[in-house]
Design a protein around this motif. Sequence first.
Motif, PDB file in Angstrom:
ATOM      1  N   PHE A 257      20.464  30.979 -19.500  1.00  0.00           N
ATOM      2  CA  PHE A 257      20.298  29.537 -19.609  1.00  0.00           C
ATOM      3  C   PHE A 257      21.203  28.818 -18.612  1.00  0.00           C
ATOM      4  O   PHE A 257      22.130  29.402 -18.044  1.00  0.00           O
ATOM      5  CB  PHE A 257      20.594  29.057 -21.038  1.00  0.00           C
ATOM      6  CG  PHE A 257      21.936  29.485 -21.567  1.00  0.00           C
ATOM      7  CD1 PHE A 257      23.076  28.747 -21.322  1.00  0.00           C
ATOM      8  CD2 PHE A 257      22.054  30.655 -22.327  1.00  0.00           C
ATOM      9  CE1 PHE A 257      24.312  29.148 -21.818  1.00  0.00           C
ATOM     10  CE2 PHE A 257      23.277  31.049 -22.835  1.00  0.00           C
ATOM     11  CZ  PHE A 257      24.411  30.309 -22.586  1.00  0.00           C
ATOM     12  N   ALA A 258      20.897  27.517 -18.429  1.00  0.00           N
ATOM     13  CA  ALA A 258      21.661  26.681 -17.496  1.00  0.00           C
ATOM     14  C   ALA A 258      21.974  25.356 -18.178  1.00  0.00           C
ATOM     15  O   ALA A 258      21.538  25.086 -19.298  1.00  0.00           O
ATOM     16  CB  ALA A 258      20.857  26.446 -16.219  1.00  0.00           C
ATOM     17  N   ARG A 259      22.728  24.530 -17.479  1.00  0.00           N
ATOM     18  CA  ARG A 259      23.133  23.247 -18.034  1.00  0.00           C
ATOM     19  C   ARG A 259      21.911  22.406 -18.402  1.00  0.00           C
ATOM     20  O   ARG A 259      20.886  22.436 -17.701  1.00  0.00           O
ATOM     21  CB  ARG A 259      23.990  22.488 -17.016  1.00  0.00           C
ATOM     22  CG  ARG A 259      24.609  21.207 -17.552  1.00  0.00           C
ATOM     23  CD  ARG A 259      25.391  20.498 -16.476  1.00  0.00           C
ATOM     24  NE  ARG A 259      24.505  20.045 -15.394  1.00  0.00           N
ATOM     25  CZ  ARG A 259      24.944  19.451 -14.280  1.00  0.00           C
ATOM     26  NH1 ARG A 259      26.243  19.292 -14.075  1.00  0.00           N
ATOM     27  NH2 ARG A 259      24.084  19.045 -13.359  1.00  0.00           N
ATOM     28  N   ASP A 260      22.030  21.697 -19.524  1.00  0.00           N
ATOM     29  CA  ASP A 260      21.013  20.769 -20.036  1.00  0.00           C
ATOM     30  C   ASP A 260      19.777  21.465 -20.620  1.00  0.00           C
ATOM     31  O   ASP A 260      18.830  20.783 -21.037  1.00  0.00           O
ATOM     32  CB  ASP A 260      20.548  19.785 -18.949  1.00  0.00           C
ATOM     33  CG  ASP A 260      21.690  18.887 -18.492  1.00  0.00           C
ATOM     34  OD1 ASP A 260      22.578  18.606 -19.328  1.00  0.00           O
ATOM     35  OD2 ASP A 260      21.683  18.485 -17.320  1.00  0.00           O
ATOM     36  N   GLN A 261      19.776  22.785 -20.677  1.00  0.00           N
ATOM     37  CA  GLN A 261      18.647  23.456 -21.306  1.00  0.00           C
ATOM     38  C   GLN A 261      18.865  23.578 -22.833  1.00  0.00           C
ATOM     39  O   GLN A 261      19.998  23.609 -23.318  1.00  0.00           O
ATOM     40  CB  GLN A 261      18.436  24.849 -20.709  1.00  0.00           C
ATOM     41  CG  GLN A 261      17.850  24.810 -19.307  1.00  0.00           C
ATOM     42  CD  GLN A 261      17.491  26.200 -18.807  1.00  0.00           C
ATOM     43  OE1 GLN A 261      18.337  27.113 -18.838  1.00  0.00           O
ATOM     44  NE2 GLN A 261      16.253  26.350 -18.336  1.00  0.00           N
ATOM     45  N   SER A 262      17.739  23.619 -23.546  1.00  0.00           N
ATOM     46  CA  SER A 262      17.776  23.731 -25.014  1.00  0.00           C
ATOM     47  C   SER A 262      17.515  25.183 -25.409  1.00  0.00           C
ATOM     48  O   SER A 262      16.512  25.794 -24.996  1.00  0.00           O
ATOM     49  CB  SER A 262      16.712  22.826 -25.639  1.00  0.00           C
ATOM     50  OG  SER A 262      16.672  23.005 -27.032  1.00  0.00           O
ATOM     51  N   VAL A 263      18.432  25.726 -26.193  1.00  0.00           N
ATOM     52  CA  VAL A 263      18.322  27.137 -26.613  1.00  0.00           C
ATOM     53  C   VAL A 263      18.083  27.192 -28.122  1.00  0.00           C
ATOM     54  O   VAL A 263      18.758  26.518 -28.904  1.00  0.00           O
ATOM     55  CB  VAL A 263      19.604  27.921 -26.251  1.00  0.00           C
ATOM     56  CG1 VAL A 263      19.464  29.383 -26.689  1.00  0.00           C
ATOM     57  CG2 VAL A 263      19.873  27.815 -24.750  1.00  0.00           C
TER      58      VAL A 263
ATOM     59  N   SER B  72      29.098  30.233 -21.734  1.00  0.00           N
ATOM     60  CA  SER B  72      29.213  30.731 -23.122  1.00  0.00           C
ATOM     61  C   SER B  72      28.216  31.853 -23.397  1.00  0.00           C
ATOM     62  O   SER B  72      27.120  31.911 -22.819  1.00  0.00           O
ATOM     63  CB  SER B  72      28.955  29.598 -24.117  1.00  0.00           C
ATOM     64  OG  SER B  72      29.895  28.551 -23.974  1.00  0.00           O
ATOM     65  N   THR B  73      28.630  32.722 -24.279  1.00  0.00           N
ATOM     66  CA  THR B  73      27.700  33.679 -24.892  1.00  0.00           C
ATOM     67  C   THR B  73      27.374  33.143 -26.280  1.00  0.00           C
ATOM     68  O   THR B  73      28.266  32.927 -27.111  1.00  0.00           O
ATOM     69  CB  THR B  73      28.317  35.079 -25.009  1.00  0.00           C
ATOM     70  OG1 THR B  73      28.575  35.589 -23.686  1.00  0.00           O
ATOM     71  CG2 THR B  73      27.393  36.019 -25.762  1.00  0.00           C
ATOM     72  N   LEU B  74      26.083  32.916 -26.487  1.00  0.00           N
ATOM     73  CA  LEU B  74      25.658  32.346 -27.770  1.00  0.00           C
ATOM     74  C   LEU B  74      25.467  33.471 -28.792  1.00  0.00           C
ATOM     75  O   LEU B  74      24.912  34.518 -28.476  1.00  0.00           O
ATOM     76  CB  LEU B  74      24.352  31.569 -27.604  1.00  0.00           C
ATOM     77  CG  LEU B  74      24.384  30.441 -26.564  1.00  0.00           C
ATOM     78  CD1 LEU B  74      23.029  29.734 -26.517  1.00  0.00           C
ATOM     79  CD2 LEU B  74      25.497  29.456 -26.872  1.00  0.00           C
ATOM     80  N   SER B  75      25.941  33.236 -30.010  1.00  0.00           N
ATOM     81  CA  SER B  75      25.821  34.240 -31.070  1.00  0.00           C
ATOM     82  C   SER B  75      25.180  33.626 -32.310  1.00  0.00           C
ATOM     83  O   SER B  75      25.515  32.498 -32.704  1.00  0.00           O
ATOM     84  CB  SER B  75      27.200  34.804 -31.438  1.00  0.00           C
ATOM     85  OG  SER B  75      27.774  35.467 -30.336  1.00  0.00           O
TER      86      SER B  75
ATOM     87  N   ASP C  35      14.334  26.332 -23.475  1.00  0.00           N
ATOM     88  CA  ASP C  35      13.363  25.279 -23.160  1.00  0.00           C
ATOM     89  C   ASP C  35      11.952  25.701 -23.571  1.00  0.00           C
ATOM     90  O   ASP C  35      10.963  25.466 -22.854  1.00  0.00           O
ATOM     91  CB  ASP C  35      13.406  24.921 -21.667  1.00  0.00           C
ATOM     92  CG  ASP C  35      14.590  24.018 -21.328  1.00  0.00           C
ATOM     93  OD1 ASP C  35      15.244  23.515 -22.272  1.00  0.00           O
ATOM     94  OD2 ASP C  35      14.845  23.826 -20.133  1.00  0.00           O
ATOM     95  N   GLY C  36      11.833  26.366 -24.704  1.00  0.00           N
ATOM     96  CA  GLY C  36      10.534  26.752 -25.250  1.00  0.00           C
ATOM     97  C   GLY C  36       9.980  28.041 -24.712  1.00  0.00           C
ATOM     98  O   GLY C  36       8.955  28.543 -25.194  1.00  0.00           O
ATOM     99  N   LEU C  37      10.646  28.642 -23.694  1.00  0.00           N
ATOM    100  CA  LEU C  37      10.170  29.895 -23.130  1.00  0.00           C
ATOM    101  C   LEU C  37      10.975  31.057 -23.705  1.00  0.00           C
ATOM    102  O   LEU C  37      12.208  30.987 -23.826  1.00  0.00           O
ATOM    103  CB  LEU C  37      10.300  29.872 -21.603  1.00  0.00           C
ATOM    104  CG  LEU C  37       9.495  28.775 -20.889  1.00  0.00           C
ATOM    105  CD1 LEU C  37       9.770  28.830 -19.376  1.00  0.00           C
ATOM    106  CD2 LEU C  37       8.006  28.924 -21.172  1.00  0.00           C
ATOM    107  N   VAL C  38      10.280  32.141 -24.053  1.00  0.00           N
ATOM    108  CA  VAL C  38      10.940  33.288 -24.679  1.00  0.00           C
ATOM    109  C   VAL C  38      11.822  33.991 -23.668  1.00  0.00           C
ATOM    110  O   VAL C  38      11.384  34.314 -22.540  1.00  0.00           O
ATOM    111  CB  VAL C  38       9.898  34.261 -25.245  1.00  0.00           C
ATOM    112  CG1 VAL C  38      10.585  35.497 -25.839  1.00  0.00           C
ATOM    113  CG2 VAL C  38       9.035  33.576 -26.286  1.00  0.00           C
TER     114      VAL C  38
END
Length: 270
Positions: A253-259, A212-215, A237-240
């Motif tokens: 990003f990858a699976r299971d990461q928090s954006v 996905s492309t997040l918007s 995951d808290g990193l810019v």
Amino acid sequence: SIVSASVTISDTPPVLADVSLTPLEPTVSDVLTCTPGLTTDADGSSEFIHAYRWMVDGADAGLDAPTLSSEFFARDQSVTCHVTPRSAGVDGSEVASNTVVVGNSAPSLDSVSITPAVATPADTLLCSWSGFSDLDGDADVSTIEWRVDGVLVGTEATLSGSFGYEQTVECTVTPSDGTDLGAPRSSAIVIANTPPEILSLDVSPADAVTTSTLSASVAASDAEGDGIFLAYQWTVDGLVSGSDAASLESSWFARDQSVRVTVTPSDGTD
């Protein structure tokens, strides 16, 4: 036969020409002064003393002095001074001064303030004052005037909706006791800019996958109607991340990461 008689020549009573009472229009803040005029004596004496009698509303104040302070009189009372000249122990005729009527004292106040001291166009301003004083003990019926860039816009204790960014708002309070006005006092502030605000922020798609492309979808407003610039910061995951756009490509990003996305609005001033 020789007959003789003797008489004792008494001192001639002194004569006081007139008496003046000042100030002519006193208030309770004044000290009244009784000034005897020319005093003469047919015997050629040049040394005189004077006895004073003060009458306040027809009653003797009980003071033998050339001045009378406000502890002896109040507003609307009539005051007269009577002076008796004396020379070599002989009293002349008492002479009355002019009569003065004690007038109203104008009130005063110490300071005026506007709150909040740092205000924006969205604020409601309050004008307040302190240190109201009236020597006659009258009630405070002071008046208020609001001016925006010099133009009168209100007379109540509060003001809202009549001013904009960078305009000067001034509150002037004139002390009043219902009879006389005292010296006005003022306070002024310059209206600050209202920072823009985010009304809503959503990220789509809600059920994102690794491709996905997040918007970010943002609604923002500015009280002055200024143009709004939006700054984006994405973290994974808290990193810019390296994206400062309204969207984030799947490569970040990858699976299971928090954006997360943080949006900061600016109107060019705040």
